[in-house]
Each structure stands twice: as structure tokens, then as C-alpha cells.
Design a protein around this motif. Structure first.
Motif, PDB file in Angstrom:
ATOM      1  N   GLU A  64       0.260  -4.121  13.495  1.00 49.00           N
ATOM      2  CA  GLU A  64       1.619  -4.609  13.295  1.00 49.00           C
ATOM      3  C   GLU A  64       2.516  -3.624  12.559  1.00 49.00           C
ATOM      4  N   GLN A  65       1.923  -2.634  11.891  1.00 47.95           N
ATOM      5  CA  GLN A  65       2.717  -1.715  11.087  1.00 47.95           C
ATOM      6  C   GLN A  65       2.339  -0.271  11.408  1.00 47.95           C
ATOM      7  N   ASN A  66       3.324   0.591  11.290  1.00 50.03           N
ATOM      8  CA  ASN A  66       3.081   2.009  11.507  1.00 50.03           C
ATOM      9  C   ASN A  66       2.738   2.735  10.217  1.00 50.03           C
ATOM     10  N   VAL A  67       3.288   2.248   9.117  1.00 49.82           N
ATOM     11  CA  VAL A  67       3.152   2.927   7.835  1.00 49.82           C
ATOM     12  C   VAL A  67       2.702   1.928   6.782  1.00 49.82           C
ATOM     13  N   ILE A  68       1.750   2.349   5.959  1.00 52.45           N
ATOM     14  CA  ILE A  68       1.305   1.537   4.836  1.00 52.45           C
ATOM     15  C   ILE A  68       1.458   2.382   3.582  1.00 52.45           C
ATOM     16  N   ASP A  69       2.243   1.929   2.628  1.00 54.63           N
ATOM     17  CA  ASP A  69       2.465   2.706   1.417  1.00 54.63           C
ATOM     18  C   ASP A  69       1.210   2.775   0.567  1.00 54.63           C
ATOM     19  N   LYS A  70       1.183   3.757  -0.311  1.00 50.46           N
ATOM     20  CA  LYS A  70       0.046   3.988  -1.182  1.00 50.46           C
ATOM     21  C   LYS A  70      -0.302   2.749  -1.992  1.00 50.46           C
ATOM     22  N   ASP A  71       0.716   2.092  -2.541  1.00 50.32           N
ATOM     23  CA  ASP A  71       0.467   0.909  -3.370  1.00 50.32           C
ATOM     24  C   ASP A  71      -0.192  -0.205  -2.565  1.00 50.32           C
ATOM     25  N   TYR A 104      -2.160   0.125   0.051  1.00 48.16           N
ATOM     26  CA  TYR A 104      -3.561   0.509   0.261  1.00 48.16           C
ATOM     27  C   TYR A 104      -4.394   0.228  -0.987  1.00 48.16           C
ATOM     28  N   GLU A 105      -3.889   0.616  -2.142  1.00 49.67           N
ATOM     29  CA  GLU A 105      -4.648   0.425  -3.382  1.00 49.67           C
ATOM     30  C   GLU A 105      -4.843  -1.055  -3.691  1.00 49.67           C
ATOM     31  N   LEU A 106      -3.820  -1.870  -3.424  1.00 51.48           N
ATOM     32  CA  LEU A 106      -3.953  -3.309  -3.646  1.00 51.48           C
ATOM     33  C   LEU A 106      -4.997  -3.903  -2.704  1.00 51.48           C
ATOM     34  N   GLU A 107      -5.046  -3.425  -1.466  1.00 51.53           N
ATOM     35  CA  GLU A 107      -6.039  -3.917  -0.511  1.00 51.53           C
ATOM     36  C   GLU A 107      -7.441  -3.515  -0.956  1.00 51.53           C
ATOM     37  N   CYS A 108      -7.567  -2.330  -1.532  1.00 54.68           N
ATOM     38  CA  CYS A 108      -8.857  -1.891  -2.070  1.00 54.68           C
ATOM     39  C   CYS A 108      -9.297  -2.802  -3.214  1.00 54.68           C
ATOM     40  N   ILE A 109      -8.400  -3.069  -4.143  1.00 54.94           N
ATOM     41  CA  ILE A 109      -8.725  -3.924  -5.290  1.00 54.94           C
ATOM     42  C   ILE A 109      -9.101  -5.324  -4.824  1.00 54.94           C
ATOM     43  N   GLN A 137       1.008   6.737   2.269  1.00 55.40           N
ATOM     44  CA  GLN A 137      -0.396   7.113   2.246  1.00 55.40           C
ATOM     45  C   GLN A 137      -1.117   6.938   3.582  1.00 55.40           C
ATOM     46  N   ILE A 138      -0.902   5.838   4.250  1.00 60.67           N
ATOM     47  CA  ILE A 138      -1.678   5.511   5.446  1.00 60.67           C
ATOM     48  C   ILE A 138      -0.738   5.456   6.636  1.00 60.67           C
ATOM     49  N   LEU A 139      -1.125   6.085   7.723  1.00 60.08           N
ATOM     50  CA  LEU A 139      -0.249   6.130   8.873  1.00 60.08           C
ATOM     51  C   LEU A 139      -1.000   5.866  10.153  1.00 60.08           C
TER      52      LEU A 139
END
Length: 266
Positions: free
Chosen positions: A147-154, A156-161, A197-199
Motif C-alpha cells: 500500500e505504500q512506496n515509502v516508509i520513514d525511519k521512525d 520502521y523502528e516502531l514496527e521493530c519495537i 529508510q525503507i523503500l
């Protein structure tokens, strides 16, 4: 497993480096109809080696039915490159070939499948066991990409946590793995590029292709406004700036500071 099929046109060659990573199996396809071209072969083999020094390479000589006397000189390159197999094949329907041609080619697709099956289990880290929490983050990234092309660094980190991958060292290590296996395109060690961060890989290449394939008023010179017009509607201003930094990082573009323009040589 992710499979990347690179465009062969010269215009797109420099974008291949976005995806060349270690721990990969490379299949180099050449045309057996053309004369032996050592410069061409060395270019591609060295390109692979520069990004993935010890990765295995399978040579596939296509259109072998048109030149059954063609021979790829494996010994010439063996000392410097990890060439593990050479397979001669044809893109044609084998039933359309003569008996002699079919005999020379044999069941080349089966041979290729067997060669891939032999090499994949030997790739570094392929049998490494990873925590379930890391797999959860990987699956989450795959859902995000739908659904998204770009995921910001924050994000990604929240998904990790959320999934139990705690601490920046572990999050960075996981990101490098996701990048190397093609789940995402990420540049965590680059100061200019790491904030976005994620693309989604296609998001990157589509934008770069649009820019380099577009005509400019002065050949090779692109103003900030011109790039904005080329990418209008699909990429925000922040994303446009990120893409310019990406072009500069991989030396596809060069900033002309005195004119605030970008030089993209062809």
C-alpha cells in the motif's frame, strides 16, 4: 527469495547497482549469436564482483541454436570470478529446431534449474536461523509495500519495537538483511539517505527511469523545477530531494553548485 530481472538497455545499466548485493546468485545471460566480446563480459563480471565479490555466477549462453559452435571460455575468467556453471540454451520452442540443434542444446532448462538448486543452499547465511520477531518485521514490511512506496525511519523502528526487535544495533542488522535479500531498498549508513529508510524497489527505479529518459532544454542539465515537473503527482518535494541525493550517491548525477542544477551525463 527475490528474483531481479534487469533491463538490458544501456540507459538503465547504472541503476542496476541499486540492487546488486552480497549473498546472491547471479545469472549472466549473453547472446551466443554475437561475437565473443571479452570487454562486455569483463564489464558485467566486474560489476558483479565489485558489489558481491564471492557470489556464484551462472553463465547462460542463449540463442545457441543459431550458433552451435559458440563456446564461452570459462577458464579465461575462472581465476578472478566465481563462475560455477555454463549452460547453452535457446529461447525458441525446441520443437521448432532441427534434431542436431536439439541434441546440442539438450534439456537446458532442467540443467539451469539443477544449477540454481545446487547453488542456493551454499549462499552465506542461507541456513542461518533468525528469531521469529525478525520474521514478523519482514512480513510487516511486505504488507507495508502493498500500500505504500515509502516508509520513514521512525515507522520502521516502531514496527521493530512492536514485534520485539529492540535496540538500534539489532534494528540496523535486520535492515541490512532485508536490503540484501531484496525485501526493501535501504541505505542506513548514508547520512543523506537514511531518514527515508525503507523503500519499495519499483518506486526507486521508476523515478530514476523517468528522470534519465526525459528530455531537458539543455541536454543533460536538469533544474530543480524540471525534476519536479517530471515527477509531479507521484513524488513529494521531500522524496524528489531524496531521489536527487540518490543519483548523486551512485554518481548518476552531479550537482552544479554555481547554477543549482543537476548534470546527468548520458
Amino acid at each position: 527469495t527475490n528474483i531481479w530481472d534487469f533491463a538490458g538497455q544501456e540507459l538503465t545499466h547504472q541503476t542496476h547497482q541499486f540492487f546488486l548485493t552480497e549473498r546472491s546468485l547471479y545469472i549472466y545471460v549473453l547472446d551466443a549469436q554475437k561475437e565473443d566480446n571479452q570487454a562486455r563480459d569483463l564489464h558485467w563480471l566486474n560489476t558483479i564482483k565489485s558489489y558481491s565479490e564471492n557470489s556464484p555466477i551462472i553463465i547462460v549462453a542463449n540463442h545457441f541454436d543459431q550458433n552451435v559452435n559458440y563456446h564461452f571460455d570459462k577458464l579465461r575468467y575462472q581465476e578472478n570470478f566465481q563462475i560455477v556453471d555454463v549452460i547453452y540454451t535457446s529461447a525458441c520452442n525446441l520443437n521448432s529446431l532441427t534434431e542436431g540443434q536439439r541434441r546440442c542444446i539438450g534439456d537446458s532448462i532442467t540443467k539451469l534449474n539443477q544449477a540454481i538448486t545446487r547453488q542456493l543452499p551454499q549462499l552465506p547465511g542461507i541456513k542461518r536461523k533468525l528469531p521469529e520477531s525478525w520474521h514478523k518485521v519482514k512480513r510487516a514490511m511486505e504488507v507495508f509495500k502493498q500500500e505504500q512506496n515509502v516508509i520513514d525511519k521512525d515507522t520502521y523502528e516502531l514496527e521493530c519495537i512492536k514485534n520485539g526487535v529492540i535496540g538500534k544495533p539489532l534494528q540496523s542488522a535486520l535492515l541490512k538483511i532485508l536490503n540484501s535479500i531484496g525485501t526493501v531498498v535501504a541505505y542506513p549508513n548514508d547520512f543523506r539517505l537514511r531518514m527515508t529508510q525503507i523503500l519499495k524497489p519499483e518506486w526507486v527505479t521508476n523515478a530514476v527511469y523517468k528522470i534519465v529518459r526525459s528530455q531537458s532544454k539543455v541536454p543533460g542539465i536538469y533544474s530543480e523545477e524540471a525534476i519536479g515537473e517530471i515527477l509531479n503527482g507521484e513524488y513529494t518535494y521531500t522524496h524528489q530531494q531524496w531521489l536527487v541525493d540518490l543519483l548523486i550517491k551512485f554518481e548518476l548525477g552531479f550537482r552544479l553548485f554555481e547554477r543549482n542544477e543537476l548534470l546527468i551525463p548520458m
